[in-house]
Design a protein around this motif. Structure first.
Motif, PDB file in Angstrom:
ATOM      1  N   ASP A   1      -6.790  -4.672  -4.555  1.00 15.77           N
ATOM      2  CA  ASP A   1      -8.041  -3.913  -4.516  1.00 15.77           C
ATOM      3  C   ASP A   1      -9.198  -4.689  -5.122  1.00 15.77           C
ATOM      4  O   ASP A   1     -10.348  -4.561  -4.696  1.00 15.77           O
ATOM      5  CB  ASP A   1      -7.883  -2.585  -5.259  1.00 15.77           C
TER       6      ASP A   1
ATOM      7  N   MET B   1     -14.519  -2.734  -4.745  1.00 14.53           N
ATOM      8  CA  MET B   1     -13.197  -2.134  -4.884  1.00 14.53           C
ATOM      9  C   MET B   1     -13.137  -0.807  -4.134  1.00 14.53           C
ATOM     10  O   MET B   1     -14.164  -0.130  -3.964  1.00 14.53           O
ATOM     11  CB  MET B   1     -12.856  -1.938  -6.361  1.00 14.53           C
ATOM     12  N   PRO B   2     -11.954  -0.403  -3.646  1.00 12.59           N
ATOM     13  CA  PRO B   2     -11.839   0.840  -2.852  1.00 12.59           C
ATOM     14  C   PRO B   2     -12.324   2.063  -3.617  1.00 12.59           C
ATOM     15  O   PRO B   2     -12.179   2.156  -4.834  1.00 12.59           O
ATOM     16  CB  PRO B   2     -10.333   0.928  -2.566  1.00 12.59           C
TER      17      PRO B   2
ATOM     18  N   ASP C   1     -11.406   2.146   1.743  1.00 13.07           N
ATOM     19  CA  ASP C   1     -11.818   0.762   1.543  1.00 13.07           C
ATOM     20  C   ASP C   1     -13.305   0.653   1.892  1.00 13.07           C
ATOM     21  O   ASP C   1     -13.752   1.138   2.929  1.00 13.07           O
ATOM     22  CB  ASP C   1     -11.004  -0.172   2.440  1.00 13.07           C
TER      23      ASP C   1
ATOM     24  N   GLU D   1       0.826  -1.209   0.000  1.00 12.62           N
ATOM     25  CA  GLU D   1       0.000   0.000   0.000  1.00 12.62           C
ATOM     26  C   GLU D   1       0.857   1.254   0.000  1.00 12.62           C
ATOM     27  O   GLU D   1       0.675   2.164  -0.818  1.00 12.62           O
ATOM     28  CB  GLU D   1      -0.928  -0.025   1.208  1.00 12.62           C
TER      29      GLU D   1
END
Length: 376
Positions: free
Chosen positions: A159, A127-128, A46, A27
């Motif tokens: 992701d 997905m974020p 998220d 990340e």
């Protein structure tokens, strides 16, 4: 672990060493790479900070369901393509063939729609959520850039959730397999069956069972009225068909058969046909033909070559302007057609009413219409 980042900035990212990048989490390395590439993450959240909740599982099942429906529709397409009846039947007989094309279209639409819906829901629900601003630059890539790009790709894979969402991965694999198989079946499946010699025969082929004793097929107009020499004036032309039909589920009809439309032409006094080799006696009378018959289907693209110029004795095809010289056995003399119109051996027989009527002495001796791949 939450991955919420409301505002992120990294200073001097070009000074980050490869060792430092390798020591970072995926990340953080991805975010560092974004900043180094001029991509500023303004907002990133998220959708399910706590992994494995019931809400997340519920959304995952919904997305997998759309992919599953897409896969089932693809399988249904293949089954329908192979199993549903598609042969044309005469009016008044079972017409279930008419459902073939709509069924294929509907199943293909369902497959593509649910595949698209699944992808959209996956992006929106799983997905974020992210907002980013990117600067333009033309600098060459450094080793750090490559490592940060790698981290960005790995972070993107994370992701998607594929490594931990087996249900979606399996359903997506099924839908993707169906999506790949459907065009393959549609494109290749139609070529599997060998047409045999069907392309070389029409319904003018002699049929002793229906027309004993010699099997000669009567020639009729569109109303199934038999046609004879007295039905044409000198210089006249008439579209005719094989007078044959069988009214059952797998029946046939010479009027509706696409391969059989034929032109009978009555020459004007003094005109004489220069016949092609082997076709000298195929008109009527055989010694000095006054009547000749040719396929109406143009040998270029299959259009009806039915415009007849009496003065020049030429047949014209209105689609692409091919011209055929009747007095040379319908030889192409202008336009894209490169092959003569097939000639039908023509004869007459006396009917029960004592009048003379045309019959086909045999089928065409060559395939009608445009060329195809295995024509000799």
């Amino acid at each position: 672990m939450s991955t919420t980042h409301d505002t992120h900035s990294t200073e001097d990212t070009d000074d980050v060493s490869p060792d430092e990048l390798r020591a970072m989490s995926t990340e953080d390395a991805m975010l560092a790479g974004s900043e180094a590439d001029g991509v500023h993450i303004v907002h990133r959240r998220d959708r399910f900070p706590v992994r494995g909740t019931k809400a997340e599982k519920r959304v995952e099942r919904a997305v997998a369901l759309t992919f599953g429906i897409s896969a089932l529709a693809g399988v249904g397409f293949i089954v329908a393509f192979v199993a549903l009846p598609y042969h044309w039947h005469l009016p008044g007989t079972p017409q279930n063939f008419r459902f073939y094309t709509p069924a294929l279209g509907a199943l293909l639409a369902v497959m593509l729609i649910f595949m698209g819906v699944g992808l959209v829901l996956w992006a929106k629900w799983l997905m974020p959520e992210e907002e980013a601003v990117q600067d333009r630059h033309d600098d060459p890539s450094t080793e750090q850039d490559k490592l940060m790009t790698e981290a960005t790709l790995l972070s993107g894979l994370e992701d998607t959730g594929l490594p931990r969402r087996g249900l979606i991965l399996k359903s997506l694999g099924l839908a993707g397999g169906a999506l790949a198989a459907v065009p393959l079946v549609a494109l290749v499946g139609a070529l599997v069956k060998n047409p045999g010699n069907k392309l070389f025969h029409t319904q003018f082929r002699p049929n002793k069972k229906l027309f004993p004793p010699n099997g000669h097929v009567p020639i009729v107009d569109i109303d199934f009225r038999r046609i004879g020499p007295d039905d044409l004036e000198p210089g006249g032309l008439l579209t005719v068909f094989p007078g044959i039909h069988q009214d059952d589920a797998d029946g046939f009809n010479g009027i509706t058969d696409a391969s059989s439309p034929t032109l009978i032409i009555r020459l004007k006094p003094g005109q004489k046909v220069k016949a092609r080799k082997g076709q000298a006696g195929w008109g009527y009378p055989t010694d000095n033909p006054e009547f000749v018959a040719f396929s109406k289907i143009c040998t270029h693209a299959g259009c009806p070559a039915s415009l007849y110029e009496q003065q020049t004795s030429r047949l014209l095809c209105p689609c692409h302007q091919s011209q055929f010289e009747v007095l040379q056995d319908a030889k192409p003399v202008f336009g894209p057609a490169s092959r003569s119109l097939p000639k039908l051996p023509l004869g007459v027989e006396t009917g029960d009413d004592g009048k003379q009527y045309f019959v086909a002495l045999s089928d065409y001796h060559e395939a009608i219409g445009p060329a195809f791949w295995n024509r000799p």
